[in-house]
Design a protein around this motif. Structure first.
Motif, PDB file in Angstrom:
ATOM      1  N   HIS A 234     -39.028 -18.609 -14.639  1.00 38.59           N
ATOM      2  CA  HIS A 234     -38.730 -18.912 -16.042  1.00 38.59           C
ATOM      3  C   HIS A 234     -38.444 -17.614 -16.818  1.00 38.59           C
ATOM      4  O   HIS A 234     -37.496 -17.518 -17.581  1.00 38.59           O
ATOM      5  CB  HIS A 234     -39.895 -19.670 -16.668  1.00 38.59           C
ATOM      6  N   ARG A 235     -39.272 -16.590 -16.551  1.00 38.46           N
ATOM      7  CA  ARG A 235     -39.032 -15.313 -17.228  1.00 38.46           C
ATOM      8  C   ARG A 235     -37.699 -14.718 -16.819  1.00 38.46           C
ATOM      9  O   ARG A 235     -36.955 -14.172 -17.631  1.00 38.46           O
ATOM     10  CB  ARG A 235     -40.157 -14.336 -16.929  1.00 38.46           C
ATOM     11  N   LYS A 236     -37.412 -14.838 -15.510  1.00 36.33           N
ATOM     12  CA  LYS A 236     -36.121 -14.335 -15.030  1.00 36.33           C
ATOM     13  C   LYS A 236     -34.976 -15.055 -15.734  1.00 36.33           C
ATOM     14  O   LYS A 236     -33.983 -14.432 -16.114  1.00 36.33           O
ATOM     15  CB  LYS A 236     -35.996 -14.543 -13.517  1.00 36.33           C
ATOM     16  N   ALA A 237     -35.110 -16.375 -15.897  1.00 37.88           N
ATOM     17  CA  ALA A 237     -34.039 -17.159 -16.527  1.00 37.88           C
ATOM     18  C   ALA A 237     -33.767 -16.666 -17.949  1.00 37.88           C
ATOM     19  O   ALA A 237     -32.651 -16.747 -18.444  1.00 37.88           O
ATOM     20  CB  ALA A 237     -34.402 -18.639 -16.532  1.00 37.88           C
ATOM     21  N   HIS A 238     -34.820 -16.114 -18.590  1.00 34.74           N
ATOM     22  CA  HIS A 238     -34.629 -15.626 -19.961  1.00 34.74           C
ATOM     23  C   HIS A 238     -34.310 -14.143 -20.029  1.00 34.74           C
ATOM     24  O   HIS A 238     -33.519 -13.718 -20.867  1.00 34.74           O
ATOM     25  CB  HIS A 238     -35.895 -15.881 -20.786  1.00 34.74           C
ATOM     26  N   HIS A 239     -34.930 -13.344 -19.163  1.00 35.63           N
ATOM     27  CA  HIS A 239     -34.904 -11.887 -19.379  1.00 35.63           C
ATOM     28  C   HIS A 239     -34.252 -11.074 -18.280  1.00 35.63           C
ATOM     29  O   HIS A 239     -34.045  -9.871 -18.454  1.00 35.63           O
ATOM     30  CB  HIS A 239     -36.341 -11.383 -19.583  1.00 35.63           C
TER      31      HIS A 239
END
Ligand SMILES: [Zn+2]
Ligand SMILES: [Zn+2]
Length: 257
Positions: A234-239
């Motif tokens: 999820h963090r990868k998808a955003h950042h």
């Protein structure tokens, strides 16, 4: 043995017999076993042709009591008793059950002559739905006994939930039913990397829900635009520097579901 180890069970004792480490996988104490329970993790084997599809779910229904009474072979009787104990433990402790699906031909009743053609560790966790008084056991693929929760369902994460602003983008009210449907669809697995979510202190499976096209860019709040992700993805998808590439992959995954 490899699949049991892959499910997280310690298999070091398999080498502890006169066959030694090179024959560990055929150690008769373990290799015919139907259930492994290390106190926290439970792994069982099921025949592929005994699984049934019911109401959109994959299930296995059987009665161990009946079998235990009529079984003549002492080893098999003991295995059944251990299988029942492991499944009772899973039900009472709300533990997920990992399943090694076996394909092949069974031997004569009461004999250890089955010919196994293929084995596979099911990536999805299973749940014990019930064990009735008459001994009927119902297993269901997915996390029926331990519902999934997402980042919006857990209040103790509080205001420092790192993606809160990025995730919300605005104050548009989110549809809890959509998140619920997405979490149910995920069977407790990250829909990107397929890793199971971790278990919360409340016994639920934790994953995060993510709008692939953000609401602020006109993305819809529907299951066709919402995906269940592990926190890292999820963090990868955003950042991540590759977030555009990840978004394309997530859209492809949603198309194929
Ligand atoms: Zn993931
Ligand atoms: Zn998100």
């Amino acid at each position: 043995m490899d699949l049991v180890a892959e499910a997280g069970i310690d298999v070091s004792d398999w080498s502890n017999f006169r066959g030694g480490p090179s024959k560990a996988r055929v150690n008769p104490k373990y290799c015919y076993e139907w259930a492994f329970d290390d106190g926290e993790k439970i792994v069982i084997t099921l025949w592929h042709d005994e699984l049934i599809r019911e109401n959109g779910a994959i299930e296995r229904r059987f009665n161990l009591n009946a079998h235990v009474k009529t079984e003549q072979n002492g080893n098999r009787k003991a295995r059944r008793t251990r299988l029942r104990a492991a499944l009772t433990h899973a039900l009472n402790a709300k533990l997920p059950v990992r399943v090694i699906v076996v394909d092949g031909t069974r031997g004569a009743l009461g004999k250890d002559t089955a010919k196994v053609k293929a084995r596979l560790l099911d990536p999805a966790p299973w749940a014990v739905v019930h064990i009735r008084g008459d001994g009927e056991i119902l297993l269901r693929r997915g996390m029926a006994a331990a519902p999934s929760v997402d980042q919006f369902s857990i209040s103790e994460l509080g205001s420092d939930e790192p993606n809160r602003r990025a995730v919300s983008g605005s104050v548009i009210a989110r549809d809890g039913a959509v998140r619920r449907a997405v979490l149910d669809r995920s069977l407790g697995l990250c829909e990107y990397c397929k890793a199971p979510g971790f278990r919360t202190s409340g016994g639920q499976i934790y994953l995060e829900t993510h709008h692939v096209v953000p609401l602020s860019e006109g993305g819809s709040d529907r299951p066709t635009n919402v995906i269940a992700l592990c926190p890292n993805d999820h963090r990868k998808a955003h950042h991540s520097s590759k977030k555009d590439e990840i978004r394309m992959k997530l859209l492809k995954i949603l198309e194929s579901i």
